[in-house]
Design a protein around this motif. Structure first.
Motif, PDB file in Angstrom:
ATOM      1  N   ARG A  48      -7.658  -7.208 -27.640  1.00  0.00           N
ATOM      2  CA  ARG A  48      -8.136  -7.162 -28.848  1.00  0.00           C
ATOM      3  C   ARG A  48      -8.353  -5.631 -29.242  1.00  0.00           C
ATOM      4  O   ARG A  48      -8.809  -5.049 -28.295  1.00  0.00           O
ATOM      5  CB  ARG A  48      -9.412  -7.822 -29.324  1.00  0.00           C
ATOM      6  CG  ARG A  48      -9.484  -9.365 -29.226  1.00  0.00           C
ATOM      7  CD  ARG A  48     -10.614 -10.008 -29.496  1.00  0.00           C
ATOM      8  NE  ARG A  48     -10.377 -11.228 -29.490  1.00  0.00           N
ATOM      9  CZ  ARG A  48     -11.501 -12.249 -29.610  1.00  0.00           C
ATOM     10  NH1 ARG A  48     -12.828 -11.752 -29.673  1.00  0.00           N
ATOM     11  NH2 ARG A  48     -11.425 -13.569 -29.690  1.00  0.00           N
ATOM     12  N   GLN A  49      -7.909  -5.338 -30.270  1.00  0.00           N
ATOM     13  CA  GLN A  49      -8.205  -4.031 -30.811  1.00  0.00           C
ATOM     14  C   GLN A  49     -10.039  -4.082 -31.128  1.00  0.00           C
ATOM     15  O   GLN A  49     -10.660  -4.997 -31.504  1.00  0.00           O
ATOM     16  CB  GLN A  49      -7.752  -3.559 -32.321  1.00  0.00           C
ATOM     17  CG  GLN A  49      -6.137  -3.474 -31.995  1.00  0.00           C
ATOM     18  CD  GLN A  49      -5.480  -3.119 -33.182  1.00  0.00           C
ATOM     19  OE1 GLN A  49      -5.916  -2.290 -33.904  1.00  0.00           O
ATOM     20  NE2 GLN A  49      -4.259  -3.479 -33.421  1.00  0.00           N
ATOM     21  N   VAL A  50     -10.494  -2.889 -30.895  1.00  0.00           N
ATOM     22  CA  VAL A  50     -11.793  -2.858 -31.363  1.00  0.00           C
ATOM     23  C   VAL A  50     -11.914  -1.390 -32.492  1.00  0.00           C
ATOM     24  O   VAL A  50     -11.491  -0.259 -32.149  1.00  0.00           O
ATOM     25  CB  VAL A  50     -12.589  -2.034 -30.036  1.00  0.00           C
ATOM     26  CG1 VAL A  50     -13.883  -2.005 -30.310  1.00  0.00           C
ATOM     27  CG2 VAL A  50     -12.391  -3.392 -28.932  1.00  0.00           C
ATOM     28  N   PRO A  51     -12.520  -1.852 -33.485  1.00  0.00           N
ATOM     29  CA  PRO A  51     -13.121  -3.119 -33.850  1.00  0.00           C
ATOM     30  C   PRO A  51     -11.658  -4.244 -34.149  1.00  0.00           C
ATOM     31  O   PRO A  51     -10.520  -3.783 -33.943  1.00  0.00           O
ATOM     32  CB  PRO A  51     -13.466  -3.049 -35.208  1.00  0.00           C
ATOM     33  CG  PRO A  51     -12.860  -1.697 -35.794  1.00  0.00           C
ATOM     34  CD  PRO A  51     -12.526  -0.935 -34.709  1.00  0.00           C
ATOM     35  N   ARG A  52     -12.054  -5.547 -34.448  1.00  0.00           N
ATOM     36  CA  ARG A  52     -11.130  -6.632 -34.341  1.00  0.00           C
ATOM     37  C   ARG A  52     -10.189  -6.593 -35.528  1.00  0.00           C
ATOM     38  O   ARG A  52     -10.459  -7.442 -36.441  1.00  0.00           O
ATOM     39  CB  ARG A  52     -11.819  -8.112 -33.936  1.00  0.00           C
ATOM     40  CG  ARG A  52     -10.844  -9.066 -33.752  1.00  0.00           C
ATOM     41  CD  ARG A  52     -11.689 -10.517 -33.335  1.00  0.00           C
ATOM     42  NE  ARG A  52     -10.734 -11.515 -33.133  1.00  0.00           N
ATOM     43  CZ  ARG A  52     -10.894 -12.806 -33.369  1.00  0.00           C
ATOM     44  NH1 ARG A  52     -12.093 -13.143 -33.856  1.00  0.00           N
ATOM     45  NH2 ARG A  52     -10.294 -13.665 -33.296  1.00  0.00           N
ATOM     46  N   THR A  53      -9.483  -5.624 -35.555  1.00  0.00           N
ATOM     47  CA  THR A  53      -8.273  -5.854 -36.480  1.00  0.00           C
ATOM     48  C   THR A  53      -6.725  -6.283 -36.047  1.00  0.00           C
ATOM     49  O   THR A  53      -5.793  -6.219 -36.905  1.00  0.00           O
ATOM     50  CB  THR A  53      -8.144  -4.342 -37.166  1.00  0.00           C
ATOM     51  OG1 THR A  53      -7.703  -3.363 -36.092  1.00  0.00           O
ATOM     52  CG2 THR A  53      -9.497  -4.010 -37.776  1.00  0.00           C
ATOM     53  N   GLY A  54      -6.756  -6.486 -34.906  1.00  0.00           N
ATOM     54  CA  GLY A  54      -5.421  -6.978 -34.277  1.00  0.00           C
ATOM     55  C   GLY A  54      -5.580  -6.883 -32.618  1.00  0.00           C
ATOM     56  O   GLY A  54      -6.785  -7.032 -31.919  1.00  0.00           O
ATOM     57  N   GLY A  55      -4.331  -6.753 -32.101  1.00  0.00           N
ATOM     58  CA  GLY A  55      -4.195  -6.681 -30.644  1.00  0.00           C
ATOM     59  C   GLY A  55      -3.335  -5.783 -30.361  1.00  0.00           C
ATOM     60  O   GLY A  55      -2.526  -5.312 -31.014  1.00  0.00           O
ATOM     61  N   VAL A  56      -3.495  -5.591 -28.775  1.00  0.00           N
ATOM     62  CA  VAL A  56      -2.337  -4.615 -28.252  1.00  0.00           C
ATOM     63  C   VAL A  56      -1.934  -5.128 -27.082  1.00  0.00           C
ATOM     64  O   VAL A  56      -2.692  -5.880 -26.179  1.00  0.00           O
ATOM     65  CB  VAL A  56      -2.937  -3.246 -27.904  1.00  0.00           C
ATOM     66  CG1 VAL A  56      -2.157  -2.151 -27.153  1.00  0.00           C
ATOM     67  CG2 VAL A  56      -3.326  -2.605 -29.290  1.00  0.00           C
ATOM     68  N   LEU A  57      -0.488  -5.168 -26.683  1.00  0.00           N
ATOM     69  CA  LEU A  57       0.136  -6.025 -25.747  1.00  0.00           C
ATOM     70  C   LEU A  57       1.161  -5.011 -25.020  1.00  0.00           C
ATOM     71  O   LEU A  57       1.702  -4.266 -25.786  1.00  0.00           O
ATOM     72  CB  LEU A  57       1.139  -7.394 -26.317  1.00  0.00           C
ATOM     73  CG  LEU A  57       0.274  -8.078 -27.193  1.00  0.00           C
ATOM     74  CD1 LEU A  57       1.323  -9.319 -27.613  1.00  0.00           C
ATOM     75  CD2 LEU A  57      -0.870  -8.741 -26.577  1.00  0.00           C
ATOM     76  N   VAL A  58       1.034  -5.053 -23.861  1.00  0.00           N
ATOM     77  CA  VAL A  58       2.149  -4.222 -23.134  1.00  0.00           C
ATOM     78  C   VAL A  58       2.901  -4.942 -22.250  1.00  0.00           C
ATOM     79  O   VAL A  58       2.582  -5.832 -21.406  1.00  0.00           O
ATOM     80  CB  VAL A  58       1.093  -3.239 -22.144  1.00  0.00           C
ATOM     81  CG1 VAL A  58       2.196  -2.286 -21.370  1.00  0.00           C
ATOM     82  CG2 VAL A  58       0.074  -2.358 -22.936  1.00  0.00           C
ATOM     83  N   PHE A  59       4.117  -4.771 -22.604  1.00  0.00           N
ATOM     84  CA  PHE A  59       5.513  -5.567 -21.752  1.00  0.00           C
ATOM     85  C   PHE A  59       6.212  -4.663 -20.994  1.00  0.00           C
ATOM     86  O   PHE A  59       6.567  -3.408 -21.414  1.00  0.00           O
ATOM     87  CB  PHE A  59       6.165  -6.205 -22.829  1.00  0.00           C
ATOM     88  CG  PHE A  59       5.631  -7.343 -23.507  1.00  0.00           C
ATOM     89  CD1 PHE A  59       6.063  -8.419 -23.269  1.00  0.00           C
ATOM     90  CD2 PHE A  59       4.754  -7.270 -24.756  1.00  0.00           C
ATOM     91  CE1 PHE A  59       5.495  -9.674 -24.063  1.00  0.00           C
ATOM     92  CE2 PHE A  59       4.423  -8.101 -25.500  1.00  0.00           C
ATOM     93  CZ  PHE A  59       4.489  -9.672 -25.202  1.00  0.00           C
ATOM     94  N   ARG A  60       6.590  -5.256 -19.833  1.00  0.00           N
ATOM     95  CA  ARG A  60       7.637  -4.568 -19.193  1.00  0.00           C
ATOM     96  C   ARG A  60       8.989  -5.034 -20.051  1.00  0.00           C
ATOM     97  O   ARG A  60       9.223  -5.846 -20.629  1.00  0.00           O
ATOM     98  CB  ARG A  60       8.098  -5.365 -18.037  1.00  0.00           C
ATOM     99  CG  ARG A  60       7.171  -5.039 -16.984  1.00  0.00           C
ATOM    100  CD  ARG A  60       7.389  -5.607 -15.525  1.00  0.00           C
ATOM    101  NE  ARG A  60       8.295  -6.568 -15.662  1.00  0.00           N
ATOM    102  CZ  ARG A  60       9.312  -7.021 -14.636  1.00  0.00           C
ATOM    103  NH1 ARG A  60       9.191  -6.401 -13.435  1.00  0.00           N
ATOM    104  NH2 ARG A  60       9.876  -7.815 -14.606  1.00  0.00           N
ATOM    105  N   GLY A  61       9.918  -3.834 -20.125  1.00  0.00           N
ATOM    106  CA  GLY A  61      11.071  -4.098 -21.243  1.00  0.00           C
ATOM    107  C   GLY A  61      11.405  -3.270 -22.282  1.00  0.00           C
ATOM    108  O   GLY A  61      10.432  -2.524 -22.933  1.00  0.00           O
ATOM    109  N   ALA A  62      12.669  -3.204 -22.655  1.00  0.00           N
ATOM    110  CA  ALA A  62      13.184  -2.148 -23.968  1.00  0.00           C
ATOM    111  C   ALA A  62      12.606  -2.768 -25.130  1.00  0.00           C
ATOM    112  O   ALA A  62      12.341  -4.214 -25.326  1.00  0.00           O
ATOM    113  CB  ALA A  62      14.568  -2.184 -23.763  1.00  0.00           C
TER     114      ALA A  62
END
Length: 102
Positions: A48-62
């Protein structure tokens, strides 16, 4: 630190566009989707983002492949969040992280 050969990594920023109660109603499906990404070896980090306004995801890939994947996130398909994808060409990483990018 390890040197990488421009390994494609994409960061997805989720932004909530609906009341948090609607986001929470999609949470179980979203978490199952996250688990599928981890199981497939493409999702590396989620939170989650802080404050809780969304999220962040980290992926392998283009970017293109991660954009297609992000479009299937239940948060996105239900309309409670939008997803923005930023691709980076990873040149350096901690040894433990480099091991999963090579």
């Amino acid at each position: 630190m390890a040197r990488l050969n421009a390994a494609p990594v994409s960061i997805v920023t989720l932004t909530y566009v609906a009341p948090i109660e609607q986001v929470d109603a999609q949470m179980a499906a979203h978490v199952a989707w996250l688990q599928a990404g981890v199981d497939a070896g493409v999702l590396l980090i989620a939170g989650r983002q802080v404050p809780r306004t969304g999220g962040v995801l980290v992926f392998r890939g283009a970017r293109a492949e991660v954009e297609a994947l992000a479009a299937t996130d239940p948060f996105v398909t239900s309309g409670v969040a939008t997803a923005a994808v930023t691709e980076i060409a990873a040149s350096f990483a901690a040894d433990a992280i480099a091991a999963v990018l090579s």
